[in-house]
Design a protein around this motif. Structure first.
Motif, short mmCIF file in Angstrom:
data_model
loop_
_atom_site.label_atom_id
_atom_site.label_comp_id
_atom_site.label_asym_id
_atom_site.label_seq_id
_atom_site.Cartn_x
_atom_site.Cartn_y
_atom_site.Cartn_z
N ASP A 1 -9.38 -3.92 3.69
CA ASP A 1 -8.74 -2.79 3.03
C ASP A 1 -9.66 -2.11 2.03
OD1 ASP A 1 -6.79 -1.02 2.03
OD2 ASP A 1 -6.12 -2.49 0.54
N VAL A 2 -10.21 -2.88 1.10
CA VAL A 2 -10.96 -2.32 -0.02
C VAL A 2 -12.38 -1.94 0.37
CG1 VAL A 2 -11.87 -2.81 -2.33
CG2 VAL A 2 -9.55 -3.55 -1.70
N GLU A 3 -13.08 -2.85 1.05
CA GLU A 3 -14.51 -2.66 1.27
C GLU A 3 -14.84 -1.90 2.55
OE1 GLU A 3 -16.69 -6.28 0.87
OE2 GLU A 3 -15.60 -6.90 -0.95
N ALA B 1 -4.10 -2.52 12.95
CA ALA B 1 -3.48 -3.81 13.17
C ALA B 1 -2.58 -4.24 12.02
CB ALA B 1 -4.55 -4.87 13.40
N PHE B 2 -2.59 -3.49 10.92
CA PHE B 2 -1.83 -3.87 9.74
C PHE B 2 -0.98 -2.70 9.25
CE2 PHE B 2 -5.87 -6.19 9.69
CZ PHE B 2 -5.39 -7.48 9.81
N GLY B 3 0.06 -3.04 8.50
CA GLY B 3 0.92 -2.03 7.92
C GLY B 3 0.35 -1.50 6.62
N ARG B 4 0.93 -0.40 6.14
CA ARG B 4 0.44 0.22 4.92
C ARG B 4 0.61 -0.68 3.69
NH1 ARG B 4 -0.10 6.04 5.19
NH2 ARG B 4 0.31 6.79 7.29
N ASP B 5 1.64 -1.52 3.69
CA ASP B 5 1.83 -2.40 2.54
C ASP B 5 0.73 -3.43 2.42
OD1 ASP B 5 2.89 -3.43 4.95
OD2 ASP B 5 3.95 -5.00 3.86
N GLU B 6 0.04 -3.73 3.53
CA GLU B 6 -1.08 -4.67 3.49
C GLU B 6 -2.41 -3.96 3.26
OE1 GLU B 6 -0.54 -8.54 5.84
OE2 GLU B 6 -0.25 -6.94 7.30
N LEU B 7 -2.41 -2.64 3.29
CA LEU B 7 -3.63 -1.85 3.09
C LEU B 7 -3.41 -0.85 1.96
CD1 LEU B 7 -4.39 -1.10 6.86
CD2 LEU B 7 -5.36 -2.95 5.47
N PRO B 8 -3.07 -1.31 0.75
CA PRO B 8 -2.71 -0.36 -0.32
C PRO B 8 -3.85 0.54 -0.75
CG PRO B 8 -2.90 -2.59 -1.18
CD PRO B 8 -2.93 -2.71 0.31
N ALA B 9 -5.09 0.04 -0.76
CA ALA B 9 -6.21 0.87 -1.18
C ALA B 9 -6.46 1.99 -0.17
CB ALA B 9 -7.47 0.01 -1.35
N PHE B 10 -6.44 1.64 1.10
CA PHE B 10 -6.65 2.66 2.14
C PHE B 10 -5.48 3.64 2.20
CE2 PHE B 10 -6.64 3.78 6.81
CZ PHE B 10 -7.75 4.60 6.74
N ASP B 11 -4.27 3.12 2.06
CA ASP B 11 -3.08 3.98 2.06
C ASP B 11 -3.16 5.00 0.94
OD1 ASP B 11 -0.56 4.87 2.87
OD2 ASP B 11 0.47 3.51 1.51
N THR B 12 -3.59 4.57 -0.25
CA THR B 12 -3.74 5.49 -1.38
C THR B 12 -4.83 6.51 -1.10
OG1 THR B 12 -2.98 3.81 -2.95
CG2 THR B 12 -4.28 5.63 -3.83
N ALA C 1 -12.59 -5.72 14.91
CA ALA C 1 -13.20 -6.14 13.65
C ALA C 1 -12.17 -6.65 12.66
CB ALA C 1 -13.97 -4.96 13.04
N LEU C 2 -10.90 -6.47 12.96
CA LEU C 2 -9.85 -6.83 12.03
C LEU C 2 -9.29 -8.21 12.36
CD1 LEU C 2 -7.91 -3.45 11.89
CD2 LEU C 2 -9.76 -4.23 10.43
N PRO C 3 -9.02 -9.03 11.35
CA PRO C 3 -8.45 -10.35 11.61
C PRO C 3 -7.01 -10.24 12.03
CG PRO C 3 -8.55 -9.94 9.25
CD PRO C 3 -9.25 -8.78 9.93
#
Length: 283
Positions: A35-37, A71-82, A18-20
């Motif tokens: 990340d956000v939704e 598929a992505f690093g934490r820097d690209e997923l800041p909302a989820f990482d938080t 599901a991830l690009p």
């Protein structure tokens, strides 16, 4: 997302399909939406409401949340990482150095000024800026790559590797651009045995060229980690890692200095000499 209550951990498995992929023309907007939704709102929200997950968080460090197929690093997923915190573990293909230190587990997301390197040997400012994509306990795994054990063999029945080095791909980073400028064209192949091309080829042709080559070049693309590493290793080609900011998969288990060549971006100009020296040393 499936949440499993395991004896010592809670496993949350996000559907990687599901991830690009990195390199999507709408990459930034797509990842922000994911990340956000999806991850921060739906996945982290469902986790927070789950009794097993809450129990796991209360038992840390004996129990950890594990997020697989990231598929992505934490820097690209800041909302989820938080939302899930650095105590959770990502199993991810997004291997970019440096890691967030253990003592900085509560730090804010994104590169901090003290973590920026001098960029010695980088070809462009982007590659001089470390990406804090990994938490202290995250596990970097290789990309899954389809492998056909016979693909490309028919065109090279002797198995002789008559090319020194090979790269065919798109021009998606400054290090790739340097490869094309320095080593693209027939003259490099004739004189040095280095085959570098922007021209698209099918998978059979790729496999043939990889089987003809002693070394296969693995430069940064849109992201430091790419599926090319898995693909060329499966074809028996020694990977030449051209990246100043990558963390290789299973780096604590695989002796990558023996299994590959690490070439700083600033050394692309002396690529044949470095590859020949490695071949002589291994002979």
């Amino acid at each position: 997302c499936v949440v499993q209550n395991l004896p010592t951990t809670c496993l949350m498995d996000t559907d990687s399909q599901a991830l690009p992929y990195h390199g999507d023309p709408l990459h930034a907007d797509s990842v922000k939406t994911v990340d956000v939704e999806y991850l921060a709102r739906d996945i982290a929200g469902a986790a927070a409401a789950d009794n097993a997950v809450r129990g796991c968080i209360q038992r840390q460090p004996a129990c950890r949340l594990l997020f697989a197929n990231m598929a992505f690093g934490r820097d690209e997923l800041p909302a989820f990482d938080t939302a899930i915190g650095h105590d959770a573990v990502f199993v991810t293909t997004a291997g970019a150095a440096p890691r967030l230190p253990v003592q900085d587990a509560a730090a804010t997301n994104g590169p901090r000024e003290q973590d920026r390197t001098t960029g010695a040997g980088c070809l462009c400012p982007l590659h001089c800026q470390p990406r804090l994509s990994l938490g202290p306990l995250d596990v970097v795994v290789p990309f899954a790559a389809a492998h056909n054990s016979t693909s490309g063999r028919a065109a090279q029945p002797s198995g002789r590797r008559d090319l020194l080095a090979f790269f065919v791909g798109t021009n998606t980073s400054c290090s790739r651009n340097e490869l094309f400028v320095r080593w693209g064209g027939a003259r490099s192949t004739t004189k040095h045995g280095v085959f570098v091309s922007l021209d698209p080829i099918d998978s059979e042709r790729f496999d043939t060229l990889a089987r003809r080559s002693t070394f296969c070049l693995v430069p940064d693309g849109h992201w430091p980690a790419t599926a090319r590493l898995s693909a060329v290793v499966s074809l028996g080609c020694v990977p030449v890692i051209i990246s100043n900011r990558i963390e290789l998969p299973f780096a604590d288990l695989i002796d990558w200095p023996r299994a590959s060549v690490r070439l700083p971006e600033s050394d692309i100009s002396v690529l044949p000499g470095r590859c020949n020296a490695k071949a002589l040393a291994a002979a």
